[in-house]
Structure formats: structure tokens, C-alpha cells
Design an enzyme around this catalytic site. Structure first.
Site, PDB file in Angstrom:
ATOM      1  N   CYS A  28      33.051  14.704  17.666  1.00 50.43           N
ATOM      2  CA  CYS A  28      33.816  14.983  18.894  1.00 50.43           C
ATOM      3  C   CYS A  28      35.162  14.273  18.955  1.00 50.43           C
ATOM      4  O   CYS A  28      35.854  14.360  19.964  1.00 50.43           O
ATOM      5  CB  CYS A  28      32.984  14.637  20.124  1.00 50.43           C
ATOM      6  SG  CYS A  28      32.803  12.866  20.414  1.00 50.43           S
ATOM      7  N   CYS A  88      27.348   7.851  19.579  1.00 46.57           N
ATOM      8  CA  CYS A  88      28.571   8.197  20.302  1.00 46.57           C
ATOM      9  C   CYS A  88      28.231   8.483  21.758  1.00 46.57           C
ATOM     10  O   CYS A  88      27.341   9.284  22.055  1.00 46.57           O
ATOM     11  CB  CYS A  88      29.214   9.419  19.656  1.00 46.57           C
ATOM     12  SG  CYS A  88      30.685   9.997  20.532  1.00 46.57           S
ATOM     13  N   CYS A 120      34.541   9.370  16.024  1.00 44.47           N
ATOM     14  CA  CYS A 120      33.305  10.120  15.860  1.00 44.47           C
ATOM     15  C   CYS A 120      33.645  11.426  15.143  1.00 44.47           C
ATOM     16  O   CYS A 120      34.568  12.142  15.544  1.00 44.47           O
ATOM     17  CB  CYS A 120      32.684  10.409  17.226  1.00 44.47           C
ATOM     18  SG  CYS A 120      31.281  11.548  17.146  1.00 44.47           S
ATOM     19  N   CYS A 130      29.025  12.460  22.495  1.00 44.03           N
ATOM     20  CA  CYS A 130      28.255  13.586  21.954  1.00 44.03           C
ATOM     21  C   CYS A 130      26.887  13.210  21.394  1.00 44.03           C
ATOM     22  O   CYS A 130      26.140  14.088  20.964  1.00 44.03           O
ATOM     23  CB  CYS A 130      29.065  14.325  20.892  1.00 44.03           C
ATOM     24  SG  CYS A 130      29.233  13.430  19.328  1.00 44.03           S
ATOM     25  N   CYS A 134      35.018  -2.548  13.991  1.00 40.13           N
ATOM     26  CA  CYS A 134      35.200  -3.223  15.276  1.00 40.13           C
ATOM     27  C   CYS A 134      35.206  -2.131  16.349  1.00 40.13           C
ATOM     28  O   CYS A 134      36.143  -1.333  16.428  1.00 40.13           O
ATOM     29  CB  CYS A 134      36.518  -3.985  15.234  1.00 40.13           C
ATOM     30  SG  CYS A 134      36.771  -5.097  16.602  1.00 40.13           S
TER      31      CYS A 134
END
Length: 158
Positions: free
Chosen positions: A116, A64, A113, A67, A136
């Protein structure tokens, strides 16, 4: 929340308890480029075939951007022909959250995510074996970490 993270030896471990990452829009804007903020925090979509990670073929992990939580491994990446990086599985089920997305007159499954709430993209049931899933994902929501540098993703919770 419980997620899987990398330890200082570059090994995926867990699930471990990890705190939710919450910031104000101003804090996210200070951390991200305008395009990254639009996609990851504003649920935007980058233009197809333009993402910096679309043609990445290196061995490693996609984490991510917001984060640093590990999300996808290069071994699950495939060329879907859609114009966005595509994966047939998440690095750990705990790390990616599914959410019903009813925007634009459609019903899709948005992926976020887990740590976060960054918007990653969508998951569709038209991927390859063994999962038949196609995650995707927008390049603007990800950072790539080479396999030789996975220890850089070490999480204090590990």
C-alpha cells in the site's frame, strides 16, 4: 506484486500474488487517526521515545497499519537506542520496498509497505549481525499481532 502473507493456520507462506492497495486521501483519513495519517501516508516521523511499540517485548508480528501486510517479526527487533522500534531484517524482502529519500538535504533509504506504499521509516547500515541493517520504524505505521493470533492476519491470497 508478490509478497509473503499468513495463511489461516498462522503460517507465513508465499510469495503469493497480491493486489496493490490504493485509496484516496479521504479514504485513508477515514481509516486512520490524524497522527497515523501524517506518518503513514504523509511520510511524517513520530517523536522519538514516544511510540507505543517502542518497548513492546511480546512475541509476534508487526504488520502494516494501513493494509495488514506482515512486515517484521519480534525475533528481529532490537533496542537501537534511537527512540524508534528497530529491526535487523524484514519478515520477507518482498514485503518492504526501499526508496531513495532526498528530503531535508539528506540522502537516506526510506522503507515503504510493498502493498500500500505506507511510509514505515528508514533503513540504515548500522544495525547488528547478521544483517548489519537497522530498520528504524514509526509505531504509528505498525500494528502488533501477538504470536497466538497470527491466523487473524490470514490473507485471501494464501
Amino acid at each position: 506484486m508478490k509478497v509473503k502473507v499468513f495463511n489461516p493456520q498462522g503460517e507465513l507462506v508465499g510469495p503469493v500474488e497480491s493486489a496493490h492497495v490504493a485509496k484516496t486521501d479521504a479514504e485513508w483519513q477515514a481509516q486512520l487517526t490524524p497522527e497515523q495519517f501524517k506518518v503513514a501516508r504523509g511520510k511524517g516521523t513520530e517523536a522519538p521515545f514516544c511510540g507505543t511499540l517502542l518497548d513492546n517485548k511480546r512475541d509476534g508480528v508487526y504488520a502494516c497499519l494501513c493494509c495488514g501486510l506482515p512486515l517484521f517479526e519480534s525475533t528481529s527487533k532490537f533496542n537501537s537506542g534511537t527512540g524508534w522500534p528497530s529491526f535487523f531484517r524484514a519478515i520477507a524482502e518482498e514485503n518492504v520496498v526501499n526508496h531513495v529519500d532526498r528530503s531535508y538535504g539528506m540522502v537516506r533509504t526510506e522503507i515503504l509497505c510493498a502493498r500500500c506504499d505506507a511510509h514505515l521509516g528508514h533503513v540504515f547500515p548500522d544495525g547488528p549481525a547478521p544483517t548489519r541493517l537497522r530498520y528504524c520504524v514509526n509505531s504509528e505505521s505498525l500494528v502488533f499481532v501477538d504470536a497466538t493470533e497470527l491466523a487473524s492476519l490470514a490473507d485471501p491470497a494464501a
